[in-house]
Design an enzyme around this catalytic site. Sequence first.
Site, short mmCIF file in Angstrom:
data_model
loop_
_atom_site.label_atom_id
_atom_site.label_comp_id
_atom_site.label_asym_id
_atom_site.label_seq_id
_atom_site.Cartn_x
_atom_site.Cartn_y
_atom_site.Cartn_z
N ASP A 136 0.83 -1.20 0.00
CA ASP A 136 0.00 0.00 0.00
C ASP A 136 0.87 1.27 0.00
O ASP A 136 2.09 1.22 0.29
CB ASP A 136 -0.90 -0.03 1.25
N ASP B 248 -10.65 2.03 -3.72
CA ASP B 248 -11.26 1.75 -2.41
C ASP B 248 -12.77 1.81 -2.51
O ASP B 248 -13.46 1.43 -1.56
CB ASP B 248 -10.79 2.78 -1.37
C1 DGJ Z 1 -5.87 1.92 1.77
C2 DGJ Z 1 -6.21 0.73 0.94
O1 DGJ Z 1 -6.64 1.12 -0.32
C3 DGJ Z 1 -7.25 -0.12 1.67
O2 DGJ Z 1 -7.63 -1.19 0.88
C4 DGJ Z 1 -6.67 -0.56 2.98
O3 DGJ Z 1 -5.62 -1.44 2.77
C5 DGJ Z 1 -6.22 0.64 3.79
N1 DGJ Z 1 -5.34 1.50 3.05
C6 DGJ Z 1 -5.53 0.22 5.06
O4 DGJ Z 1 -5.01 1.27 5.74
#
Ligand code: DGJ
Length: 731
Positions: free
Chosen positions: A480, A550
């Site tokens: 991430d 997301d």
């Molecule tokens: C952002 C990501 O896009 C999510 O899927 C998740 O992993 C969160 N970060 C966790 O902090």
Amino acid sequence: MPIQFDSERQIFKLDSQTTSYVLQIGQYGYLLHLYYGALIPDTDLSYLSYTCTHASQLPRVEMDQPVYFSKDVHRMEYSCNGCGDFRGSALSILRSTGTPDTDIQYVSHKIYAGKPKLPGQPATYAAEDEADTLEILCKDHVSGAEVTLFYTVFSVCGAMTRHVVVRNGSDQPMELQRVLSACVDFHDANDMDFIHLYGNWGKERSFERSPLLHGTQSVASKRGCSSHAHNPFIALCSHDATEESGDAYGFNLVYTGNFLASAEMDSDGGARVLIGINPEGFSWRLEPGESFCAPEAVMVYSNEGLGGMSRIFHRLYRNNLCRGPWKNKERPILINNWEATYFKFDEEKLYDIAKTASELGIEMLVMDDGWFGSRDSARSGLGDWFVNENKIKGGLGRLTERVNALGMKFGIWFEPEMVSRDSELFRKHPEWALQTPCRHMSIARYQYVLDMSRPDVRDYLFDCIKNVMDNANIAYIKWDFNRSLTEAGSALLEANRQQEVFHRYVLGLYELLERILTAYPDLLLEGCASGGGRFDPAWLYYSPQFWTSDDTDAIERLYIQYGTSLCYPASTMGAHVSACPNHQVRRNTPLETRGNVAMAGTFGYELDLTKLTDEEKETVRRQCTDYHKYYDLIHNGDLYRLISPWKDHSRCAWSYVAADKSEALVTYVVIRGGVHERYYVRLAGLDADRRYRNETTGQVLAGSTWMNAGICIPEVLHDYDSRVYHLVAVD
Ligand code: DGJ
């Protein structure tokens, strides 16, 4: 011969099976662009360099040239700054004299089979019989800069790639101000549209198409990543281009940092496309003998419209960019605990989710953010990559063993490039975060960005990841990245190299990713950046899948996945079924539709499976079976976008057609239901002369009938309903 050189006319012609790209060594050794488009047979294309502007005030090399030539009106192959070409420059070099005048002329060339690697950078790759390369060495005889232009043409798929290497061949330092990866001058752009993919968090890669206007239209990033806001992709297409017909040119940069992509239409109706590292905030000092390699640009032309363009990108990225064992291996269906638990979980909760998942046919548990350090919220812990045993009692080894005993793989989340202000790491090494002298450090999501240009930072991160990998059976990492770069200074660099930080950061990231994949070659990496904030071809070289957004709402995903599919294939798009009401937009959609939409990507779930009803569990079981049944068709088939949600607003449809046209999978989703009794979706990409059976209705029709008269959606469907039809050739 895919690449020919006509020495008499000094013309290079680069042919794939469907395209030609032609350039010429013109007067005084300047490289002129002649043609890019559909395959044409002739090599004598000198007439295309003709231009009728004779205004005497335009800069020329000499007033009394035998034939009129001006760098400002001719179509230049790789434009330079300050010597008479007033359109956008691909190259600008500050000489030791302090002046940025740059001017390159042909010196020599090489043509060979295959494709060279880009040192330390991701790029497409090719076997010797797949692609051919032309290297043209040019020189600025005053500054001593040696500029090599690389062109590779992929014969069957029709894509081309370009990159540029600049070497300081003088005995003085020089400073690169701009080194873009590709420049293409179109002769006639009067009837062209400009397409790009803009967005935001939860709204990545929104499709926008507008007429190309005089002046410059551009998209860019200076966030240190390719970004949610703009993708490093633009296309030019004819006004009349549709999904299946018309001219479409796509440009995509294999780079995960700051980029610029622009199209500039001049007063003669020509247009210049430039794509490469964003010159804003960039400079690179080259000592005598040193070289700089600009990232790779991919160029695609199709006369089968935007759909044809996308299918070329998809084939190239599936076959010649993604690599490693997961390139062709079926990816596991995963359950990710993020939307199920957020930070509130322990090993028993994860185990319960995994147990239910294993009973439904799901193959991997991914433990998301919150398993390490003092990470109970987004406020702390990044950088402290040791397991929090209050949450994961008995450690990672025990948890992974229990999950493996269920017959499931185990995956884990990291955000290696970041450090929380509240972390052991930041207290110990504040100098490891990007920062500039005396300036307050902007904070985002309570975190700072580590200086990935530093070898000690990369060593630390490698050791942390290695420690986790060596102590538990980890099959997958979700990598991430949740904030952009600000105050991008490095404590290790001299003042005159601080403008190199953004690019050095990216090179450092590439080095770490390569090191991890070399140590753990079977590891499946999934990229992520607050959703799809770094969805670019550079990432696909390391991780064959990227978390698309997301926003997991099925209807929002129709738009996001449509835009993403312009250049990225289904096999690269992470797509999960999540709970309702949806956590991002509060919309309720049928589980069936959530599955049908997520199936158009690398499939998984992101909800608390233990809370599903028996009926819902049965649906999940069926979805998992369907995923295996249609995997090859979706992941390796050709995408045909049938109805765009950006145009229709009330429905969306697409299909995947097998390469041999023996079957197709059609998905139809209602965004806003009406009172239609019937609706017909015209299919595409089938063999007109073969007959296909609709496995749902048993109806058998010719491919041409399915494509011209359409498939009938007979029922009244309501908001967010969807249908999937599998068509199989019967002859
Ligand atoms: C952002 C990501 O896009 C999510 O899927 C998740 O992993 C969160 N970060 C966790 O902090």
